[in-house]
Design an enzyme around this catalytic site. Sequence first.
Site, short mmCIF file in Angstrom:
data_model
loop_
_atom_site.label_atom_id
_atom_site.label_comp_id
_atom_site.label_asym_id
_atom_site.label_seq_id
_atom_site.Cartn_x
_atom_site.Cartn_y
_atom_site.Cartn_z
CG ASP B 203 27.02 -13.25 -60.79
OD1 ASP B 203 27.83 -12.31 -60.94
OD2 ASP B 203 27.12 -14.32 -61.40
CE1 TYR B 291 30.07 -17.67 -67.68
CE2 TYR B 291 28.09 -19.01 -67.70
CZ TYR B 291 29.46 -18.91 -67.78
OH TYR B 291 30.21 -20.03 -67.97
#
Lengths: 560, 560
Positions: B203, B291
């Site tokens: 990420d 998320y």
Amino acid sequence: MTIEDMSSSPWAPLSDANFNRTIIDRGINLADLACLPISTGWFGKKEENRRLIKVQCYSLQGTANFYMRPIEGLTVLLDLDTKKVVHISDMGRDIPIPKSENTDYRYSKLNNKYSKVRLMKPISIEQPKGPSFEIEDGHLVKWVNWEFHLKPDPRAGVIISRAMVRDPDTGELRNVMYKGMTSELFVPYMDPTDAWYFKTYMDAGEYGFGLQAMPLDPLNDCPRNAYYMDGVFPAADGVPYVRSNMICVFESYAGDIGWRHAESPITGMGIREVRPKVTLVVRMAASVANYDYIVDWEFQTDGLIRIKVGLSGILMVKGTPYVNMNQVPEEEKLYGTLLSENVIGVIHDHYVTFYLDMDVDGPNNSFVKVNLVREETSPGESPRRSYLKANRHVAKTEKDAQIKFKLYDPSELHVINPSKLTRVGNPVGYKVVPAGTAASMLDPKDPPQMRGAFTNNQVWVTPYNRSEQWAGGLFVYQSHGEDTLAVWSEKNRPIENKDIVLWYTLGFHHVPCQEDFPIMPTVSSSFDLKPVNFYESNPILNMPPNFEEDLPVCRAAASA
Amino acid sequence: MTIEDMSSSPWAPLSDANFNRTIIDRGINLADLACLPISTGWFGKKEENRRLIKVQCYSLQGTANFYMRPIEGLTVLLDLDTKKVVHISDMGRDIPIPKSENTDYRYSKLNNKYSKVRLMKPISIEQPKGPSFEIEDGHLVKWVNWEFHLKPDPRAGVIISRAMVRDPDTGELRNVMYKGMTSELFVPYMDPTDAWYFKTYMDAGEYGFGLQAMPLDPLNDCPRNAYYMDGVFPAADGVPYVRSNMICVFESYAGDIGWRHAESPITGMGIREVRPKVTLVVRMAASVANYDYIVDWEFQTDGLIRIKVGLSGILMVKGTPYVNMNQVPEEEKLYGTLLSENVIGVIHDHYVTFYLDMDVDGPNNSFVKVNLVREETSPGESPRRSYLKANRHVAKTEKDAQIKFKLYDPSELHVINPSKLTRVGNPVGYKVVPAGTAASMLDPKDPPQMRGAFTNNQVWVTPYNRSEQWAGGLFVYQSHGEDTLAVWSEKNRPIENKDIVLWYTLGFHHVPCQEDFPIMPTVSSSFDLKPVNFYESNPILNMPPNFEEDLPVCRAAASA
């Protein structure tokens, strides 16, 4: 031991002339003496058939923190009933008593010292409309979605029972835990020499974890918004006495987040939804002589119960002739860390074993190991070579549920109700989320470890049996390890779809460091009991966020 | 990827007639489509020499929580530069799109529903005299005994640099950490099938952990007493833009205890000294599509730095034909948990790797493993058979410092300054106190694990090298794992008494449960950097307790 045993034993050696002579020979005024009653443990010998205790002493001269001034090597063995001296081990006369300077920790002795760090402005948790909990009949706590019974206990400290949580969909109260408590502690010190080898405390069964819980400080042990509960215990003569403010109950808000989601720049939907996290804490602090154990049962609105143990207070230290590490010969064993001139902090472990009679939606539950294992793909099946898979294994008998955690063989540990499924067919359950996983590494045949054999595994599951509540045995003092959880579990009784008890041990290895001198900043560890398919969906989905107009209006105190 | 890459890619498939046809054939209105740009990873093949991305889509119909309504099996491979469709994988047409009911999480859509749990009264952290910190020049944070520089970063999110702590004895500022940041994340999903195998996100390097950090909600992401800091980043065209309220800084008080001691009934001295624990938190929340990662850097007055990661937000779920577990054949692989009708939460891991350039009292430090080992006593030496001993081992080179935690081979990990000793001769240091120790169990030869090889160990130590800051490599997108921490560490360079960087990976195995639907209660884990013989003694000994007359005076809000 009764409180009377503990408080009278330390004075008994003064009736012995040899004892008094060695104290005076060591340059200590008898009036400056502070002594501690130390459980003798058991070391594999056939013991005399009498109650024994050891006493070791310290100098109170110049400090309230006598623990930092050991009279090293002097150990008195007493008959606990007659209080007569059985034996005096008088070693270590060449070891100086550490100085009193910089050992006192009382604010009244410190506050005129110049502090080189900037001070903090007042901060507090405020609830001007009062707490969100009620306590009915003095013991039944009701908070948001939780209800449970709370009881001070002389041995366990705090007992939580009949913990139930309200289902947001049906409004029903659902059973989670029939009873939860600290069952036993095991605190072995790692020094095999004459004055230290027997220090292998079992604080609940030997000293009484609740008996040692002193009144809490209303503004510092718990926040200002706390409610206090007294303990009422029988003295040795049967007369009840009150231990005031032994337990506190309060709502905590640390600025944490219950759940959140913001839509990212990727979707650009401009959504931002966040819910603050407020919890309910039940706290007790037991002062087992030098050490302070802070035990928290924290209830969360999402159904989670966090059980936290904080260690603070004062180390049990050892006198040494050394004032600097450069004096210590290579081959010399210190058994710990030199913390200050002539003071060694001895390495030790703490194990706190919890009894958790889980009743997830009723008494009959099963224990399931969900093992995460690597699965290799077949050639051509996928561009991936491997992935993790969850294999479920229902424990049939006690030995199936003796768990030593392994990092490379991870598993989730679920207590489920096999008779109750969610809408989509998962069994309802709670899982243990471990932490504080230090494991005892003593020789299993070492007598202290035989007595503390309940720490041989981190998790055990037993069928409910009313005589099996104290992990070290009903009678722990001078016990031989014949009535421990480890012995019961060897019966390997069926535990599937039964009224089962889960045992969890929170473990700490403590290698002392100078920051622990003369009093230790709190070190905490906790484990969780967490809903897993217990709810149909996120139970705090409907909780509102904070709105500015609901928050309190505060001003600085007049004095400030 | 730039933000522009991420936000334009999801719309590109709409220019492809085949794509539009399959969407319509599946009964979805094109206006209800929400699509996500998914990094392709690398799977061991010689790739075409161009930038690629995958796009998967969801139905927005009836909910803002489109993530719960996957159009399962449909994967579009795009050229990331031209935005042309390279390939469409059109599977799973028999899998229904899960219903929208009970998936929305917005308060505005929920607050008229009857809530069966009792509501909570307002609670907040109050500091009517203001915070105890100052922020100079917009970035230099000064709080009680800490000073550090704070910077928003598009890739790392938050960078803490030049963290220094004031010594209570000398008043001097002492170096602790030159730079600390989230270096990379690795989030492999555990499903090897066509539409899932490539979900192995990194990420920070792929999406930009800071680029995904959205403005914080002032009353819910952080408490009311928080200060906010903006981020200023360049857009793809070089023009700067402001991300407001990206980081918050606040003092937290949860009712915890800094240190305490009460004298027990044994000594009856009537002493009770307790200090409350107030900490300083720096927080960011990154929303990497579904998320939400909450990253906290928490500074404590006792010199400890706690680094905490909270996981919330929304699961990446998979469509399935099943509505109940009783329909699932024994041999069927779900790769996760049935969370709701037609919705599977796929098992996945999260690894968050931190770069920690420690400078304990200066740049040249060493890494020491303090191994706790069982020592057996000689016959006749002691009534004890065993005890634990601490063996110190100074790591000479990088391979000495590749650490996989083992519970039964415990060790403390210290970063020390070998040139600076305490008064009694211990080297000053900080230790890593681990937690969140889940370790990657993928095949080390699996291409995703080669790219995420920085998770092969939980701890690494490297000599400082300005080109080694991003654990997955400087260029991560479609990387082949040739520039990771694991590759650098294999050089096995000397690390003793050097300017060293400590790398720590916080790991989570996530087996989803129904409570994670439709949005997840926060799960947190943290590790600590803790002083170990860094101070001569307890640095918070002199901190005052709370006094009633200093605390704020509050009343309920007018509206309440």
